[in-house]
Motif scaffolding. Structure first.
Motif, short mmCIF file in Angstrom:
data_model
loop_
_atom_site.label_atom_id
_atom_site.label_comp_id
_atom_site.label_asym_id
_atom_site.label_seq_id
_atom_site.Cartn_x
_atom_site.Cartn_y
_atom_site.Cartn_z
N GLY A 140 0.80 -1.21 0.00
CA GLY A 140 0.00 0.00 0.00
C GLY A 140 0.83 1.27 0.00
N TYR A 141 0.12 2.41 -0.10
CA TYR A 141 0.76 3.71 -0.26
C TYR A 141 0.52 4.55 1.00
N THR A 142 1.59 5.17 1.49
CA THR A 142 1.52 5.98 2.70
C THR A 142 2.23 7.31 2.48
N TYR A 143 2.09 8.19 3.48
CA TYR A 143 2.80 9.48 3.42
C TYR A 143 4.30 9.29 3.25
N THR B 154 -7.25 -3.94 -8.25
CA THR B 154 -6.48 -5.08 -8.76
C THR B 154 -6.27 -6.18 -7.71
N THR B 155 -6.25 -5.80 -6.43
CA THR B 155 -5.95 -6.78 -5.37
C THR B 155 -7.11 -7.01 -4.41
N SER B 156 -8.13 -6.15 -4.45
CA SER B 156 -9.27 -6.21 -3.51
C SER B 156 -8.83 -6.04 -2.06
N VAL B 157 -7.67 -5.42 -1.84
CA VAL B 157 -7.15 -5.16 -0.51
C VAL B 157 -7.12 -3.65 -0.28
#
Length: 502
Positions: A366-369, A433-436
Protein backbone atom coordinates in the motif's frame (compact mmCIF):
# COMPACT_ATOMS: atom_id res chain seq x y z
CA UNK A 1 29.60 56.03 6.61
CA UNK A 2 28.18 59.31 7.88
CA UNK A 3 26.38 59.93 4.60
CA UNK A 4 24.86 56.47 4.68
CA UNK A 5 23.67 56.83 8.26
CA UNK A 6 22.20 60.25 7.59
CA UNK A 7 20.42 58.84 4.54
CA UNK A 8 18.83 56.08 6.55
CA UNK A 9 17.89 58.32 9.51
CA UNK A 10 14.19 59.15 9.68
CA UNK A 11 12.49 62.06 11.53
CA UNK A 12 10.59 61.55 14.75
CA UNK A 13 7.29 61.61 12.88
CA UNK A 14 8.43 58.53 10.96
CA UNK A 15 9.25 56.80 14.23
CA UNK A 16 5.78 57.44 15.60
CA UNK A 17 4.21 56.37 12.32
CA UNK A 18 6.25 53.13 12.35
CA UNK A 19 5.39 52.40 15.98
CA UNK A 20 1.67 53.06 15.48
CA UNK A 21 1.77 50.88 12.36
CA UNK A 22 3.43 48.13 14.44
CA UNK A 23 0.58 48.36 16.95
CA UNK A 24 -1.96 48.08 14.12
CA UNK A 25 -0.07 45.12 12.65
CA UNK A 26 -0.01 43.43 16.08
CA UNK A 27 -3.75 44.01 16.40
CA UNK A 28 -4.29 42.41 13.00
CA UNK A 29 -2.01 39.52 13.96
CA UNK A 30 -3.93 39.00 17.22
CA UNK A 31 -7.29 39.15 15.43
CA UNK A 32 -6.25 36.66 12.76
CA UNK A 33 -4.29 34.12 14.82
CA UNK A 34 -5.22 34.32 18.52
CA UNK A 35 -7.45 31.36 19.28
CA UNK A 36 -7.82 30.45 15.61
CA UNK A 37 -6.38 27.76 13.38
CA UNK A 38 -4.40 28.70 10.32
CA UNK A 39 -6.39 29.31 7.16
CA UNK A 40 -7.10 32.34 5.01
CA UNK A 41 -5.47 34.33 7.81
CA UNK A 42 -2.02 33.27 6.59
CA UNK A 43 -1.99 34.87 3.10
CA UNK A 44 -3.82 37.95 4.45
CA UNK A 45 -1.19 38.53 7.14
CA UNK A 46 1.73 37.90 4.76
CA UNK A 47 0.41 40.60 2.40
CA UNK A 48 -0.22 43.05 5.27
CA UNK A 49 3.28 42.40 6.67
CA UNK A 50 4.86 43.10 3.27
CA UNK A 51 2.88 46.34 3.02
CA UNK A 52 4.13 47.35 6.50
CA UNK A 53 7.77 46.64 5.66
CA UNK A 54 7.60 48.31 2.25
CA UNK A 55 5.87 51.45 3.58
CA UNK A 56 8.90 52.37 5.72
CA UNK A 57 11.66 51.03 3.42
CA UNK A 58 10.63 52.44 0.06
CA UNK A 59 13.87 54.40 -0.33
CA UNK A 60 15.94 51.25 0.28
CA UNK A 61 14.12 49.02 -2.21
CA UNK A 62 16.49 48.02 -5.04
CA UNK A 63 15.43 47.45 -8.65
CA UNK A 64 13.34 44.32 -9.02
CA UNK A 65 15.33 41.12 -9.61
CA UNK A 66 14.18 37.72 -10.86
CA UNK A 67 15.16 35.97 -7.62
CA UNK A 68 13.23 38.56 -5.58
CA UNK A 69 10.12 38.05 -7.71
CA UNK A 70 10.51 34.26 -7.53
CA UNK A 71 10.82 34.33 -3.73
CA UNK A 72 7.73 36.50 -3.39
CA UNK A 73 5.69 34.20 -5.63
CA UNK A 74 6.87 31.14 -3.68
CA UNK A 75 6.04 32.76 -0.32
CA UNK A 76 2.53 33.70 -1.50
CA UNK A 77 1.96 30.23 -2.95
CA UNK A 78 3.03 28.57 0.30
CA UNK A 79 0.76 30.92 2.28
CA UNK A 80 -2.16 30.02 -0.01
CA UNK A 81 -1.75 26.32 0.82
CA UNK A 82 -3.42 27.09 4.16
CA UNK A 83 -6.53 28.04 2.18
CA UNK A 84 -6.46 25.49 -0.63
CA UNK A 85 -5.23 22.28 1.05
CA UNK A 86 -5.47 20.47 4.37
CA UNK A 87 -2.25 18.51 4.77
CA UNK A 88 -1.13 18.65 8.45
CA UNK A 89 2.49 17.66 7.73
CA UNK A 90 2.96 20.40 5.15
CA UNK A 91 1.14 22.83 7.45
CA UNK A 92 3.89 22.39 10.02
CA UNK A 93 6.71 22.54 7.46
CA UNK A 94 5.25 25.64 5.82
CA UNK A 95 4.88 27.35 9.19
CA UNK A 96 8.68 27.08 9.43
CA UNK A 97 9.46 27.70 5.76
CA UNK A 98 7.39 30.87 5.29
CA UNK A 99 9.06 32.97 8.06
CA UNK A 100 12.49 31.69 6.96
CA UNK A 101 11.91 32.66 3.31
CA UNK A 102 10.42 36.02 4.32
CA UNK A 103 13.51 36.74 6.43
CA UNK A 104 15.84 36.05 3.50
CA UNK A 105 13.59 38.06 1.16
CA UNK A 106 13.59 41.04 3.53
CA UNK A 107 17.40 41.05 3.58
CA UNK A 108 17.42 40.75 -0.22
CA UNK A 109 15.05 43.72 -0.51
CA UNK A 110 16.09 46.05 2.30
CA UNK A 111 19.37 44.74 3.72
CA UNK A 112 22.88 46.10 3.23
CA UNK A 113 23.70 43.57 0.47
CA UNK A 114 26.78 42.17 2.16
CA UNK A 115 26.33 38.85 0.38
CA UNK A 116 25.02 37.51 -2.90
CA UNK A 117 21.66 35.72 -2.57
CA UNK A 118 23.22 32.29 -3.16
CA UNK A 119 25.91 32.67 -0.48
CA UNK A 120 25.50 31.08 2.97
CA UNK A 121 26.19 34.51 4.47
CA UNK A 122 22.64 35.54 3.52
CA UNK A 123 21.31 33.15 6.16
CA UNK A 124 23.56 34.71 8.79
CA UNK A 125 22.48 38.20 7.74
CA UNK A 126 18.80 37.17 7.97
CA UNK A 127 19.37 35.69 11.43
CA UNK A 128 21.15 38.85 12.58
CA UNK A 129 17.98 40.83 11.85
CA UNK A 130 15.98 38.36 13.93
CA UNK A 131 18.27 38.58 16.95
CA UNK A 132 21.05 41.18 16.99
CA UNK A 133 19.22 44.07 15.27
CA UNK A 134 15.99 43.29 17.12
CA UNK A 135 17.73 43.36 20.49
CA UNK A 136 19.45 46.66 19.64
CA UNK A 137 16.11 48.40 19.19
CA UNK A 138 14.16 47.07 22.17
CA UNK A 139 14.95 50.27 24.11
CA UNK A 140 14.28 52.59 21.14
CA UNK A 141 10.53 53.03 21.85
CA UNK A 142 11.22 53.78 25.54
CA UNK A 143 13.89 56.30 24.56
CA UNK A 144 11.54 58.07 22.13
CA UNK A 145 8.72 58.08 24.70
CA UNK A 146 11.05 59.67 27.23
CA UNK A 147 12.12 62.39 24.80
CA UNK A 148 8.52 63.15 23.89
CA UNK A 149 7.29 63.21 27.50
CA UNK A 150 10.15 65.30 28.99
CA UNK A 151 11.47 67.55 26.22
CA UNK A 152 12.51 70.51 28.42
CA UNK A 153 13.63 68.80 31.60
CA UNK A 154 17.29 69.05 32.64
CA UNK A 155 19.49 66.12 31.71
CA UNK A 156 19.85 64.63 35.20
CA UNK A 157 16.19 64.93 36.03
CA UNK A 158 15.34 63.68 32.53
CA UNK A 159 17.36 60.53 33.09
CA UNK A 160 15.69 59.87 36.46
CA UNK A 161 12.19 60.56 35.18
CA UNK A 162 12.88 58.44 32.11
CA UNK A 163 13.95 55.51 34.26
CA UNK A 164 10.85 55.93 36.44
CA UNK A 165 8.65 55.97 33.33
CA UNK A 166 10.33 52.84 31.98
CA UNK A 167 9.86 51.13 35.34
CA UNK A 168 6.16 52.03 35.36
CA UNK A 169 5.69 50.78 31.81
CA UNK A 170 7.23 47.46 32.80
CA UNK A 171 5.48 47.23 36.18
CA UNK A 172 1.92 48.05 35.10
CA UNK A 173 1.26 44.99 32.92
CA UNK A 174 3.00 42.78 35.49
CA UNK A 175 0.90 44.34 38.25
CA UNK A 176 -2.26 43.76 36.24
CA UNK A 177 -1.42 40.08 35.73
CA UNK A 178 -0.28 39.44 39.31
CA UNK A 179 -3.27 41.13 40.95
CA UNK A 180 -5.72 39.28 38.71
CA UNK A 181 -4.05 35.95 39.51
CA UNK A 182 -4.00 36.61 43.27
CA UNK A 183 -7.61 37.80 43.27
CA UNK A 184 -8.68 34.63 41.46
CA UNK A 185 -6.62 32.37 43.70
CA UNK A 186 -7.46 33.72 47.17
CA UNK A 187 -10.83 34.88 48.49
CA UNK A 188 -9.29 36.88 51.36
CA UNK A 189 -7.15 38.87 48.98
CA UNK A 190 -10.19 39.46 46.80
CA UNK A 191 -12.08 40.70 49.86
CA UNK A 192 -9.16 43.01 50.66
CA UNK A 193 -9.70 44.62 47.29
CA UNK A 194 -13.36 45.26 48.09
CA UNK A 195 -12.59 48.85 48.99
CA UNK A 196 -11.26 49.40 45.49
CA UNK A 197 -13.80 49.75 42.65
CA UNK A 198 -15.65 46.48 42.25
CA UNK A 199 -14.48 45.81 38.71
CA UNK A 200 -10.89 45.22 39.91
CA UNK A 201 -12.04 42.30 42.03
CA UNK A 202 -13.49 40.68 38.93
CA UNK A 203 -10.21 40.64 37.04
CA UNK A 204 -9.28 37.25 35.72
CA UNK A 205 -6.30 35.93 33.83
CA UNK A 206 -8.38 35.22 30.77
CA UNK A 207 -8.59 35.91 27.07
CA UNK A 208 -8.48 39.70 27.38
CA UNK A 209 -5.22 39.70 29.34
CA UNK A 210 -3.62 37.18 27.00
CA UNK A 211 -4.68 39.22 23.98
CA UNK A 212 -3.16 42.35 25.52
CA UNK A 213 0.11 40.52 26.19
CA UNK A 214 0.03 39.12 22.63
CA UNK A 215 -0.41 42.61 21.15
CA UNK A 216 2.34 44.14 23.29
CA UNK A 217 4.80 41.37 22.50
CA UNK A 218 4.24 41.41 18.75
CA UNK A 219 4.18 45.20 18.60
CA UNK A 220 7.76 45.24 19.84
CA UNK A 221 8.69 42.30 17.58
CA UNK A 222 7.37 43.97 14.44
CA UNK A 223 8.72 47.42 15.29
CA UNK A 224 12.20 46.19 16.25
CA UNK A 225 12.40 44.03 13.12
CA UNK A 226 11.44 46.99 10.91
CA UNK A 227 13.74 49.43 12.71
CA UNK A 228 16.63 47.02 12.28
CA UNK A 229 16.41 47.69 8.54
CA UNK A 230 15.73 51.42 8.92
CA UNK A 231 18.66 51.87 11.33
CA UNK A 232 21.07 48.95 10.85
CA UNK A 233 24.04 48.57 13.14
CA UNK A 234 27.02 50.70 12.02
CA UNK A 235 29.94 48.78 10.60
CA UNK A 236 33.26 48.71 12.40
CA UNK A 237 35.23 50.55 9.73
CA UNK A 238 38.45 50.51 11.72
CA UNK A 239 38.36 46.75 11.88
CA UNK A 240 37.66 46.54 8.16
CA UNK A 241 40.75 48.50 7.17
CA UNK A 242 43.12 46.60 9.43
CA UNK A 243 45.50 44.27 7.60
CA UNK A 244 44.67 40.61 7.71
CA UNK A 245 46.46 38.43 10.19
CA UNK A 246 48.37 35.83 8.16
CA UNK A 247 47.89 33.27 10.93
CA UNK A 248 44.13 33.43 10.43
CA UNK A 249 43.98 33.29 6.66
CA UNK A 250 41.26 30.89 5.50
CA UNK A 251 42.57 27.58 4.25
CA UNK A 252 41.68 26.89 0.62
CA UNK A 253 40.63 23.26 0.19
CA UNK A 254 41.96 21.80 -3.05
CA UNK A 255 42.20 18.19 -4.19
CA UNK A 256 45.00 17.04 -6.43
CA UNK A 257 43.55 15.85 -9.78
CA UNK A 258 45.62 12.64 -9.68
CA UNK A 259 44.25 11.75 -6.25
CA UNK A 260 40.75 12.57 -7.49
CA UNK A 261 41.20 10.31 -10.53
CA UNK A 262 42.41 7.45 -8.34
CA UNK A 263 39.41 7.69 -6.00
CA UNK A 264 36.97 7.85 -8.91
CA UNK A 265 38.52 4.86 -10.70
CA UNK A 266 38.37 2.65 -7.61
CA UNK A 267 34.76 3.58 -6.79
CA UNK A 268 33.57 3.33 -10.37
CA UNK A 269 34.98 -0.19 -10.72
CA UNK A 270 32.82 -1.34 -7.82
CA UNK A 271 29.78 0.54 -9.09
CA UNK A 272 30.06 -0.80 -12.65
CA UNK A 273 30.19 -4.40 -11.40
CA UNK A 274 27.19 -3.74 -9.14
CA UNK A 275 25.18 -2.10 -11.95
CA UNK A 276 25.92 -4.96 -14.40
CA UNK A 277 24.61 -7.47 -11.87
CA UNK A 278 21.57 -5.29 -11.16
CA UNK A 279 20.37 -5.07 -14.74
CA UNK A 280 19.17 -8.66 -14.84
CA UNK A 281 17.02 -8.20 -11.76
CA UNK A 282 16.19 -4.55 -12.30
CA UNK A 283 14.30 -5.05 -15.52
CA UNK A 284 13.11 -8.62 -14.85
CA UNK A 285 11.80 -8.42 -11.31
CA UNK A 286 8.18 -7.91 -12.41
CA UNK A 287 8.44 -10.99 -14.62
CA UNK A 288 9.73 -13.09 -11.73
CA UNK A 289 13.46 -12.89 -12.54
CA UNK A 290 14.49 -12.48 -8.91
CA UNK A 291 17.67 -13.59 -7.10
CA UNK A 292 17.46 -17.19 -5.98
CA UNK A 293 15.82 -17.66 -2.60
CA UNK A 294 14.44 -14.09 -2.52
CA UNK A 295 10.68 -13.53 -2.49
CA UNK A 296 8.91 -10.67 -4.24
CA UNK A 297 8.32 -8.76 -0.99
CA UNK A 298 11.85 -9.37 0.29
CA UNK A 299 13.36 -8.06 -2.94
CA UNK A 300 11.15 -4.97 -2.80
CA UNK A 301 12.18 -4.23 0.78
CA UNK A 302 15.81 -5.35 0.78
CA UNK A 303 18.55 -2.81 0.10
CA UNK A 304 16.28 0.14 -0.73
CA UNK A 305 17.65 2.41 1.99
CA UNK A 306 21.22 1.37 1.25
CA UNK A 307 20.86 2.20 -2.45
CA UNK A 308 19.48 5.66 -1.72
CA UNK A 309 22.25 6.27 0.82
CA UNK A 310 24.98 5.23 -1.63
CA UNK A 311 23.45 7.53 -4.25
CA UNK A 312 23.55 10.38 -1.75
CA UNK A 313 27.21 9.66 -0.96
CA UNK A 314 28.01 9.65 -4.68
CA UNK A 315 26.27 12.99 -5.05
CA UNK A 316 28.34 14.54 -2.24
CA UNK A 317 31.51 13.06 -3.77
CA UNK A 318 30.66 14.46 -7.17
CA UNK A 319 29.98 17.96 -5.83
CA UNK A 320 33.23 17.89 -3.83
CA UNK A 321 35.23 16.89 -6.90
CA UNK A 322 33.59 19.58 -9.05
CA UNK A 323 34.11 22.31 -6.46
CA UNK A 324 37.51 21.60 -4.95
CA UNK A 325 39.62 19.68 -7.47
CA UNK A 326 42.51 21.66 -8.91
CA UNK A 327 42.65 22.18 -12.65
CA UNK A 328 45.06 19.61 -14.08
CA UNK A 329 46.43 18.98 -17.54
CA UNK A 330 44.04 18.64 -20.46
CA UNK A 331 44.16 14.83 -20.53
CA UNK A 332 43.80 14.50 -16.76
CA UNK A 333 40.90 16.91 -16.66
CA UNK A 334 39.09 15.07 -19.46
CA UNK A 335 39.68 11.74 -17.70
CA UNK A 336 38.22 13.08 -14.45
CA UNK A 337 35.22 14.43 -16.36
CA UNK A 338 34.69 11.03 -17.95
CA UNK A 339 34.94 9.30 -14.59
CA UNK A 340 32.39 11.73 -13.17
CA UNK A 341 30.00 10.89 -16.01
CA UNK A 342 30.42 7.19 -15.18
CA UNK A 343 29.67 8.03 -11.52
CA UNK A 344 26.54 9.91 -12.56
CA UNK A 345 25.41 7.00 -14.72
CA UNK A 346 25.96 4.40 -11.99
CA UNK A 347 24.24 6.61 -9.44
CA UNK A 348 21.28 7.01 -11.79
CA UNK A 349 20.96 3.23 -12.19
CA UNK A 350 21.14 2.70 -8.42
CA UNK A 351 18.56 5.44 -7.86
CA UNK A 352 16.27 3.84 -10.44
CA UNK A 353 16.77 0.44 -8.81
CA UNK A 354 15.76 1.86 -5.44
CA UNK A 355 12.79 3.59 -7.05
CA UNK A 356 11.50 0.38 -8.64
CA UNK A 357 11.92 -1.50 -5.36
CA UNK A 358 9.82 1.14 -3.62
CA UNK A 359 7.13 0.90 -6.32
CA UNK A 360 7.03 -2.88 -5.89
CA UNK A 361 6.86 -2.50 -2.12
CA UNK A 362 3.92 -0.11 -2.44
CA UNK A 363 2.12 -2.49 -4.76
CA UNK A 364 2.48 -5.19 -2.12
CA UNK A 365 1.79 -3.18 1.05
CA UNK A 366 0.00 0.00 0.00
CA UNK A 367 0.76 3.71 -0.26
CA UNK A 368 1.52 5.98 2.70
CA UNK A 369 2.80 9.48 3.42
CA UNK A 370 6.33 8.29 4.09
CA UNK A 371 6.58 6.21 0.93
CA UNK A 372 5.13 9.00 -1.18
CA UNK A 373 7.57 11.58 0.20
CA UNK A 374 10.46 9.16 -0.36
CA UNK A 375 9.34 8.95 -4.00
CA UNK A 376 9.46 12.74 -4.21
CA UNK A 377 12.92 12.82 -2.63
CA UNK A 378 14.29 10.26 -5.09
CA UNK A 379 12.97 12.23 -8.06
CA UNK A 380 14.51 15.36 -6.54
CA UNK A 381 17.85 13.59 -6.08
CA UNK A 382 17.71 12.48 -9.70
CA UNK A 383 17.25 16.10 -10.82
CA UNK A 384 20.24 17.12 -8.69
CA UNK A 385 22.32 14.46 -10.46
CA UNK A 386 21.23 15.76 -13.87
CA UNK A 387 22.25 19.31 -12.99
CA UNK A 388 25.58 18.01 -11.68
CA UNK A 389 26.08 16.17 -14.99
CA UNK A 390 25.54 19.44 -16.87
CA UNK A 391 28.01 21.11 -14.50
CA UNK A 392 30.69 18.57 -15.51
CA UNK A 393 30.46 19.89 -19.07
CA UNK A 394 29.84 23.57 -18.30
CA UNK A 395 32.39 24.49 -15.64
CA UNK A 396 31.05 28.04 -15.25
CA UNK A 397 27.55 26.86 -14.27
CA UNK A 398 26.62 28.41 -10.86
CA UNK A 399 25.67 25.14 -9.20
CA UNK A 400 24.58 26.61 -5.87
CA UNK A 401 22.11 29.00 -7.50
CA UNK A 402 20.55 26.27 -9.63
CA UNK A 403 20.23 23.97 -6.63
CA UNK A 404 18.64 26.65 -4.45
CA UNK A 405 16.06 27.49 -7.11
CA UNK A 406 15.36 23.79 -7.65
CA UNK A 407 14.86 23.26 -3.90
CA UNK A 408 12.35 26.12 -3.69
CA UNK A 409 10.42 25.09 -6.80
CA UNK A 410 10.39 21.40 -5.79
CA UNK A 411 9.04 22.27 -2.33
CA UNK A 412 6.19 24.30 -3.86
CA UNK A 413 5.41 21.43 -6.27
CA UNK A 414 5.17 18.99 -3.33
CA UNK A 415 2.71 21.39 -1.67
CA UNK A 416 0.52 21.72 -4.76
CA UNK A 417 0.63 18.18 -6.13
CA UNK A 418 -1.94 17.04 -3.56
CA UNK A 419 -0.19 14.35 -1.50
CA UNK A 420 -3.34 13.01 0.18
CA UNK A 421 -5.23 12.86 -3.10
CA UNK A 422 -2.40 10.95 -4.80
CA UNK A 423 -2.17 8.50 -1.87
CA UNK A 424 -5.93 7.90 -1.98
CA UNK A 425 -5.92 7.46 -5.76
CA UNK A 426 -3.08 4.92 -5.67
CA UNK A 427 -4.62 2.92 -2.83
CA UNK A 428 -8.01 2.83 -4.57
CA UNK A 429 -6.34 1.75 -7.80
CA UNK A 430 -4.52 -1.00 -5.87
CA UNK A 431 -7.90 -2.11 -4.46
CA UNK A 432 -9.26 -2.61 -7.97
CA UNK A 433 -6.48 -5.08 -8.76
CA UNK A 434 -5.95 -6.78 -5.37
CA UNK A 435 -9.27 -6.21 -3.51
CA UNK A 436 -7.15 -5.16 -0.51
CA UNK A 437 -7.65 -1.79 1.15
CA UNK A 438 -6.86 -0.18 4.51
CA UNK A 439 -10.04 1.78 5.21
CA UNK A 440 -8.86 3.03 8.59
CA UNK A 441 -5.72 4.57 7.08
CA UNK A 442 -7.61 6.17 4.20
CA UNK A 443 -10.20 7.66 6.54
CA UNK A 444 -7.34 9.33 8.44
CA UNK A 445 -6.13 11.25 5.38
CA UNK A 446 -6.73 14.98 5.31
CA UNK A 447 -9.88 16.64 3.99
CA UNK A 448 -8.26 16.86 0.55
CA UNK A 449 -9.00 13.14 -0.01
CA UNK A 450 -12.61 13.13 1.27
CA UNK A 451 -14.28 13.63 -2.17
CA UNK A 452 -12.43 10.58 -3.54
CA UNK A 453 -13.43 8.47 -0.54
CA UNK A 454 -17.07 9.52 -0.92
CA UNK A 455 -17.02 8.50 -4.57
CA UNK A 456 -15.41 5.15 -3.65
CA UNK A 457 -17.95 4.47 -0.88
CA UNK A 458 -20.84 5.31 -3.20
CA UNK A 459 -19.60 2.86 -5.84
CA UNK A 460 -18.84 0.14 -3.25
CA UNK A 461 -22.30 0.24 -1.65
CA UNK A 462 -21.34 2.23 1.44
CA UNK A 463 -18.06 0.48 2.20
CA UNK A 464 -16.74 3.51 4.08
CA UNK A 465 -19.99 5.13 5.26
CA UNK A 466 -19.35 4.54 8.95
CA UNK A 467 -15.88 6.06 8.81
CA UNK A 468 -17.11 8.98 6.71
CA UNK A 469 -19.83 9.68 9.28
CA UNK A 470 -17.12 9.97 11.92
CA UNK A 471 -15.21 12.43 9.74
CA UNK A 472 -18.36 14.52 9.30
CA UNK A 473 -18.85 14.68 13.07
CA UNK A 474 -15.25 15.78 13.60
CA UNK A 475 -15.48 18.41 10.85
CA UNK A 476 -18.72 19.73 12.29
CA UNK A 477 -17.02 20.28 15.66
CA UNK A 478 -14.15 22.24 14.13
CA UNK A 479 -13.84 26.02 14.37
CA UNK A 480 -15.99 28.10 12.01
CA UNK A 481 -14.35 31.54 12.46
CA UNK A 482 -13.50 33.10 9.10
CA UNK A 483 -9.71 33.54 9.76
CA UNK A 484 -9.44 29.74 9.90
CA UNK A 485 -11.38 29.22 6.65
CA UNK A 486 -9.94 26.44 4.49
CA UNK A 487 -11.41 25.57 1.11
CA UNK A 488 -10.55 21.84 1.28
CA UNK A 489 -12.22 21.46 4.69
CA UNK A 490 -15.27 23.43 3.60
CA UNK A 491 -15.67 21.39 0.41
CA UNK A 492 -15.22 18.09 2.29
CA UNK A 493 -17.86 19.04 4.86
CA UNK A 494 -20.35 20.08 2.20
CA UNK A 495 -19.86 16.89 0.19
CA UNK A 496 -20.11 14.73 3.32
CA UNK A 497 -23.37 16.42 4.28
CA UNK A 498 -24.76 15.94 0.78
CA UNK A 499 -23.75 12.27 0.80
CA UNK A 500 -24.61 11.20 4.37
CA UNK A 501 -27.48 13.46 5.40
CA UNK A 502 -29.45 13.30 2.16
Amino acid sequence: MHDKMSRTSLPKTSFWAAFIAAIVLALVHQYLFFGHGLGVSMPIFVIVFYAYMYAFNRDRTPPSSWIGRLLFVIIIMLALTYVLFNNPILYVLNALAIPALISVHMVLLFGEKKHDWSEPGMIGQALSHWFYHNMRHIVTPFRMFKRAAFPNVQDERKRVLGKVAIGLLIALPLLFIIVSLLASADGMFEALLSGIPAWIGTWSFGSGTLRLMWICFFTFCFFCYLWGFVHPAPRDTEQEVQPRNPYYEPIAIKFDPVITATVLIVMNLVYVVFVVLQFGYLFGAWQGALPEGISYAEYARRGFGELVMVTGINFVLMISVLKWTEAGSGILQKMNSGLLYVLVGCSGVMLYSGYTRLVMYEEAYGYTYTRYLVHAFMIFLGLLLLIAAVRIHIRQLPLAKYYMVLVLVAYVVVNYVGVDVRIAENNLERYRTTSVIDKEYLSGLSADAIPLLIEFSRKEHGAMDELLQGRLRSLTREEKAWPAFNWATYRAQQELQDYILK
